[in-house]
Write an enzyme that holds these catalytic residues in place. Structure first.
Site, PDB file in Angstrom:
ATOM      1  N   ASP A  30       2.930   5.086  -5.425  1.00 61.69           N
ATOM      2  CA  ASP A  30       2.201   6.334  -5.175  1.00 61.69           C
ATOM      3  C   ASP A  30       3.113   7.517  -5.457  1.00 61.69           C
ATOM      4  O   ASP A  30       3.846   7.977  -4.579  1.00 61.69           O
ATOM      5  CB  ASP A  30       1.678   6.368  -3.734  1.00 61.69           C
ATOM      6  CG  ASP A  30       0.846   7.625  -3.482  1.00 61.69           C
ATOM      7  OD1 ASP A  30       0.754   8.480  -4.388  1.00 61.69           O
ATOM      8  OD2 ASP A  30       0.288   7.747  -2.375  1.00 61.69           O
ATOM      9  N   LYS A  80     -12.859  12.991   7.120  1.00 60.40           N
ATOM     10  CA  LYS A  80     -12.895  13.081   5.655  1.00 60.40           C
ATOM     11  C   LYS A  80     -13.696  14.269   5.147  1.00 60.40           C
ATOM     12  O   LYS A  80     -13.317  14.930   4.204  1.00 60.40           O
ATOM     13  CB  LYS A  80     -13.493  11.797   5.082  1.00 60.40           C
ATOM     14  CG  LYS A  80     -12.670  10.563   5.437  1.00 60.40           C
ATOM     15  CD  LYS A  80     -13.217   9.343   4.773  1.00 60.40           C
ATOM     16  CE  LYS A  80     -12.587   8.082   5.306  1.00 60.40           C
ATOM     17  NZ  LYS A  80     -11.125   8.046   5.205  1.00 60.40           N
ATOM     18  N   GLY A 113      -7.915   8.679   6.791  1.00 63.55           N
ATOM     19  CA  GLY A 113      -8.101   9.026   8.191  1.00 63.55           C
ATOM     20  C   GLY A 113      -9.555   9.175   8.601  1.00 63.55           C
ATOM     21  O   GLY A 113     -10.472   8.817   7.859  1.00 63.55           O
ATOM     22  N   ASN A 155     -10.268   0.402  -0.143  1.00 62.92           N
ATOM     23  CA  ASN A 155      -9.272   0.366   0.933  1.00 62.92           C
ATOM     24  C   ASN A 155      -9.850   0.842   2.266  1.00 62.92           C
ATOM     25  O   ASN A 155     -10.343   1.973   2.364  1.00 62.92           O
ATOM     26  CB  ASN A 155      -8.116   1.305   0.585  1.00 62.92           C
ATOM     27  CG  ASN A 155      -7.255   0.798  -0.543  1.00 62.92           C
ATOM     28  OD1 ASN A 155      -7.590  -0.161  -1.222  1.00 62.92           O
ATOM     29  ND2 ASN A 155      -6.129   1.450  -0.751  1.00 62.92           N
ATOM     30  N   SER A 163     -12.870   4.334   4.577  1.00 63.59           N
ATOM     31  CA  SER A 163     -13.464   4.029   5.886  1.00 63.59           C
ATOM     32  C   SER A 163     -14.741   4.834   6.084  1.00 63.59           C
ATOM     33  O   SER A 163     -14.867   5.975   5.617  1.00 63.59           O
ATOM     34  CB  SER A 163     -12.474   4.349   7.011  1.00 63.59           C
ATOM     35  OG  SER A 163     -11.557   3.281   7.155  1.00 63.59           O
ATOM     36  N   ASP A 173       0.845  -1.196   0.000  1.00 71.54           N
ATOM     37  CA  ASP A 173       0.000   0.000   0.000  1.00 71.54           C
ATOM     38  C   ASP A 173       0.885   1.253   0.000  1.00 71.54           C
ATOM     39  O   ASP A 173       1.817   1.355   0.807  1.00 71.54           O
ATOM     40  CB  ASP A 173      -0.870  -0.049   1.270  1.00 71.54           C
ATOM     41  CG  ASP A 173      -1.963   0.996   1.293  1.00 71.54           C
ATOM     42  OD1 ASP A 173      -2.440   1.373   0.207  1.00 71.54           O
ATOM     43  OD2 ASP A 173      -2.368   1.398   2.405  1.00 71.54           O
ATOM     44  N   HIS A 174       0.608   2.195  -0.888  1.00 72.48           N
ATOM     45  CA  HIS A 174       1.332   3.481  -0.948  1.00 72.48           C
ATOM     46  C   HIS A 174       2.855   3.324  -0.956  1.00 72.48           C
ATOM     47  O   HIS A 174       3.553   3.885  -0.091  1.00 72.48           O
ATOM     48  CB  HIS A 174       0.936   4.400   0.212  1.00 72.48           C
ATOM     49  CG  HIS A 174      -0.475   4.864   0.124  1.00 72.48           C
ATOM     50  ND1 HIS A 174      -0.903   5.830  -0.750  1.00 72.48           N
ATOM     51  CD2 HIS A 174      -1.592   4.458   0.794  1.00 72.48           C
ATOM     52  CE1 HIS A 174      -2.210   6.005  -0.614  1.00 72.48           C
ATOM     53  NE2 HIS A 174      -2.660   5.174   0.301  1.00 72.48           N
TER      54      HIS A 174
HETATM   55  P1  13P Z   1      -8.974   4.988   5.389  1.00 69.14           P
HETATM   56  O1  13P Z   1      -8.098   5.911   6.147  1.00 69.14           O
HETATM   57  O2  13P Z   1     -10.239   5.653   4.979  1.00 69.14           O
HETATM   58  O3  13P Z   1      -9.223   3.706   6.089  1.00 69.14           O
HETATM   59  O4  13P Z   1      -8.214   4.632   4.011  1.00 69.14           O
HETATM   60  C1  13P Z   1      -7.259   3.590   3.979  1.00 69.14           C
HETATM   61  C2  13P Z   1      -6.477   3.586   2.727  1.00 69.14           C
HETATM   62  O5  13P Z   1      -6.792   4.219   1.746  1.00 69.14           O
HETATM   63  C3  13P Z   1      -5.274   2.738   2.701  1.00 69.14           C
HETATM   64  O6  13P Z   1      -4.557   2.872   1.514  1.00 69.14           O
HETATM   65  O1  G3H Z   2      -3.347   4.975   3.481  1.00 71.27           O
HETATM   66  C1  G3H Z   2      -2.658   4.698   4.451  1.00 71.27           C
HETATM   67  C2  G3H Z   2      -3.024   3.543   5.291  1.00 71.27           C
HETATM   68  O2  G3H Z   2      -4.101   3.855   6.119  1.00 71.27           O
HETATM   69  C3  G3H Z   2      -1.831   3.022   6.022  1.00 71.27           C
HETATM   70  O3  G3H Z   2      -1.484   3.841   7.084  1.00 71.27           O
HETATM   71  O4  G3H Z   2       0.929   4.311   6.690  1.00 71.27           O
HETATM   72  O5  G3H Z   2      -0.097   4.571   8.970  1.00 71.27           O
HETATM   73  O6  G3H Z   2       0.265   2.293   8.000  1.00 71.27           O
HETATM   74  P1  G3H Z   2      -0.001   3.743   7.729  1.00 71.27           P
HETATM   75 ZN    ZN Z   3      -4.635   4.884   0.748  1.00 66.33          ZN
END
Ligand code: 13P
Ligand code: G3H
Ligand code: ZN
EC number: 4.1.2.13
Length: 316
Positions: free
Chosen positions: A103, A183, A180, A253, A213, A81-82
């Site tokens: 990303d 939003k 987060g 996600n 979320s 992720d990212h």
């Molecule tokens: P949320 O912060 O809305 O749960 O998004 C998570 C996300 O996009 C992880 O890549």
């Molecule tokens: O988009 C980010 C995810 O919520 C992951 O968060 O980088 O704090 O693990 P993190």
């Molecule tokens: Zn994300």
């Protein structure tokens, strides 16, 4: 069973969205796998850079492999992720990941194309698929007026050009969400107009929604009643997941909501049992509550109940 992200997308596209859940530790993994099996849903496990640094990336990989052994029925993909460019290469070379996300969305368009294309070339040489991002997620005001070319939302024509030039397998689009718990200021809908335009230009192409979320208000109220101070939080309307999926959003996600479950369980536990200092009793409650949460989300995403059909389509 670990499968490729492409296999999951092929089965889901246009019908339902695959839940992509971030994990950092064994308790989250146990809850995630339990919830997925309870709801008979395929899923994607996401590992962020932060998660790889917390404890140790080898620990996380071992946890996921073990969870796959403990729950042999589970069908899932493992995704970075990212990622930045270097982390993408590490994950591509590890042989463990089904897909990576590069990303470079904060870079200018041409630089984003250049970086994403380099990652796509390295990943495709190893049969790994790549999610890239165009447009920037951020806090969005309720009354914002958005037109093509606006700074934050994904521009559909640019999305088409970006995919053509990079060869990325899926695209994270900015459609009004942000990461987060905070939003929106007030109630706001996803930008379905952007999704419709992208689907029209790229039918069959899988899109990804970050920042998905829902920030359940009852969860926030319980956290605050147990000593938390999470004020003014607001998330995505869960009734918009499936309509988005029908427009090509194939991966959704969710991370923050899981953190809220963890916070509520632990705040309430230690409020009610102030002399307790064993971490296992609240840990057990968290695993059960997180499993319940995952099952509920999979139902809303439409992925619940898809396991048997997916297995048959994979010939397993
Ligand atoms: P949320 O912060 O809305 O749960 O998004 C998570 C996300 O996009 C992880 O890549
Ligand atoms: O988009 C980010 C995810 O919520 C992951 O968060 O980088 O704090 O693990 P993190
Ligand atoms: Zn994300």
């Amino acid at each position: 069973m670990i499968v490729t992200t492409a296999q999951l997308f092929k089965h889901a596209y246009g019908k339902y969205a695959v839940g992509a859940y971030n994990i950092n530790n064994a308790e989250q993994a146990m809850g995630l796998f339990r919830g997925a099996i309870e709801s008979q849903a395929p899923f994607i496990i996401q590992i962020s850079k932060g998660a790889r640094a917390y404890t140790d990336k080898r620990m996380l990989e071992a946890i996921i492999r073990s969870a796959g052994d403990i729950f042999p029925e589970a069908i899932f993909a493992v995704h970075l992720d990212h990622g930045d460019e270097q982390t993408c290469y590490e994950c591509i070379d590890s042989g463990f990941f089904s897909s990576v996300m590069i990303d470079a969305s904060h870079d200018p368009f041409d630089k984003n194309v250049e970086i994403s294309k380099r990652v796509v070339d390295r990943a495709h040489a190893k049969g790994i698929s790549v999610e890239a991002e165009l447009g920037m997620l951020g806090g969005v005001e309720e009354d914002i007026k958005v037109e093509d070319g606006h700074a934050t939302l994904t521009n559909p024509a640019e999305a088409q050009e970006f995919v053509k030039r990079t060869g990325c397998d899926s695209l994270a689009c900015a459609i009004g969400t942000s990461h987060g718990a905070f939003k929106f200021k007030g109630k706001q809908s996803l930008h379905f107009d952007v999704l419709e335009k992208i689907k029209h230009l790229m039918p069959g192409y899988p899109l990804v929604m970050h920042g998905s979320s829902s920030v359940p208000q009852d969860e926030v109220a319980r956290i605050n009643a147990a000593g938390g101070t999470i004020a003014g939080s607001m998330g995505v309307d869960v009734n918009e997941y499936l309509p988005a999926a029908k427009l090509g959003v194939t991966k959704i996600n969710i991370d923050t909501d899981g953190r809220l479950v963890w916070t509520r369980v632990h705040r309430e536990f230690f409020r009610d049992k102030p002399s307790e200092f064993d971490f296992r009793p609240p840990g057990k409650i968290f695993i059960a509550e997180y499993a319940k949460f995952i099952a509920s989300r999979n139902k809303l995403l439409g992925s619940a109940g898809q396991l048997a059909d997916l297995r048959a389509s994979l010939g397993k």
